[in-house]
Design an enzyme around this catalytic site. Sequence first.
Site, short mmCIF file in Angstrom:
data_model
loop_
_atom_site.label_atom_id
_atom_site.label_comp_id
_atom_site.label_asym_id
_atom_site.label_seq_id
_atom_site.Cartn_x
_atom_site.Cartn_y
_atom_site.Cartn_z
N GLU A 26 82.00 2.75 -10.55
CA GLU A 26 83.00 2.57 -11.60
C GLU A 26 84.09 1.59 -11.18
OE1 GLU A 26 86.41 4.60 -11.58
OE2 GLU A 26 85.68 6.51 -10.79
N LYS A 88 92.37 0.98 -19.19
CA LYS A 88 91.51 2.04 -18.70
C LYS A 88 90.61 2.46 -19.86
CE LYS A 88 91.86 6.61 -16.53
NZ LYS A 88 92.79 7.70 -16.22
N VAL A 108 84.68 7.41 -15.59
CA VAL A 108 83.37 8.02 -15.37
C VAL A 108 82.56 7.98 -16.67
CG1 VAL A 108 82.17 10.21 -14.91
CG2 VAL A 108 84.04 9.48 -13.43
N ASP A 140 94.00 19.14 -23.12
CA ASP A 140 93.62 17.96 -22.35
C ASP A 140 92.36 18.23 -21.56
OD1 ASP A 140 93.45 15.61 -20.95
OD2 ASP A 140 95.54 15.59 -20.29
N SER A 142 88.93 16.15 -20.16
CA SER A 142 88.40 14.80 -19.93
C SER A 142 87.11 14.56 -20.72
CB SER A 142 88.12 14.59 -18.44
OG SER A 142 87.42 13.39 -18.22
N ALA A 143 86.99 13.34 -21.25
CA ALA A 143 85.76 12.93 -21.93
C ALA A 143 84.57 12.87 -20.96
CB ALA A 143 85.96 11.56 -22.58
N ASP A 144 84.85 12.86 -19.66
CA ASP A 144 83.76 12.85 -18.66
C ASP A 144 82.82 14.03 -18.86
OD1 ASP A 144 85.26 10.78 -17.63
OD2 ASP A 144 85.77 11.79 -15.75
N LYS A 161 88.70 16.35 -9.34
CA LYS A 161 90.01 16.12 -8.73
C LYS A 161 90.80 17.44 -8.71
CE LYS A 161 90.12 11.28 -10.09
NZ LYS A 161 88.92 11.18 -10.96
#
Length: 303
Positions: A26, A88, A108, A140, A142-144, A161
């Site tokens: 990435e 981003k 990602v 919130d 993540s779209a990951d 993380k």
Amino acid sequence: MMIPYLDLSPEVSSALRSKQPVVALESTIISHGMPYPRNVETALKVEEVVRKHGAIPATIAVINGRMKAGLNKQEINKLGQMGTDVLKVSRRDLPVVIAQGFNGATTVAATMIIADLAGIAIFATGGIGGVHRGASESMDVSADLQELARTNVAVVCAGAKSILDLGLTLEYLETQGVPVLGYRTQEFPAFYTRNSGFKVDQSLETAKELANILTIKWQLGMKGGAVIANPIPEKFQLEYAPMEQAIQIALDLAQKKNIKGKEITPFLLATIEEITGGKSLDANIELVLNNAKLAAKIAKHLR
């Protein structure tokens, strides 16, 4: 087959045609993960590690509105120098950035999309995104995680993380049917540290076993990727208690400054780096290199 708006470097194109192992990498780690010039040095070193272990690296980004799989040194340097001025880019941003002809550093999720379009099935990163702490109020997530459920690319990472809610992240992955496979670990790693208190779905001892599971999953027509959790090498891990304290300070500061959305992760990582006197950045680099090594080994066994 020609994919609109996608360019493969000659090396990556040749490798894919001849069925050589290829590893996607990435680019947010270049523009948003580290300061210049260390970001560029690290990106090039990660590519070196992939090559050293028998695969071809394909660093992924959007350059002037074109999705690129396989950046050259000049492109990597440009992203590194521009830093956070580069957009981003996650799933929702890809069509916008392409249409506008912008540069974009891929998360990602976006890296997985481009890797899949290119025909690359394995991807090495630092850590995946996940469910943020306090997500019951902020929503919130993540779209990951959604991408892992829908796109056939396996992600080698040092877990998620540790700024995230790891328990809820693993619950979300389970709900979406995403396997969480540990490489020589029973425990899901927490990025800077090897331990989190949470278990992986299955622990495997070899890259060949991991590749075999992925091959069977996709042969069965089961959509989506997998998380391959590869703990940071023991000698580079940071102590859990001081890291947790640094994370809490960073989270409190982000709340005071009302930092949200796609800005939150770079802010937290930069703040933690400052609090730890650069130790977190050193650990980040080592774990990415370690993940690149494992991804290359798995890529060689994929069928």
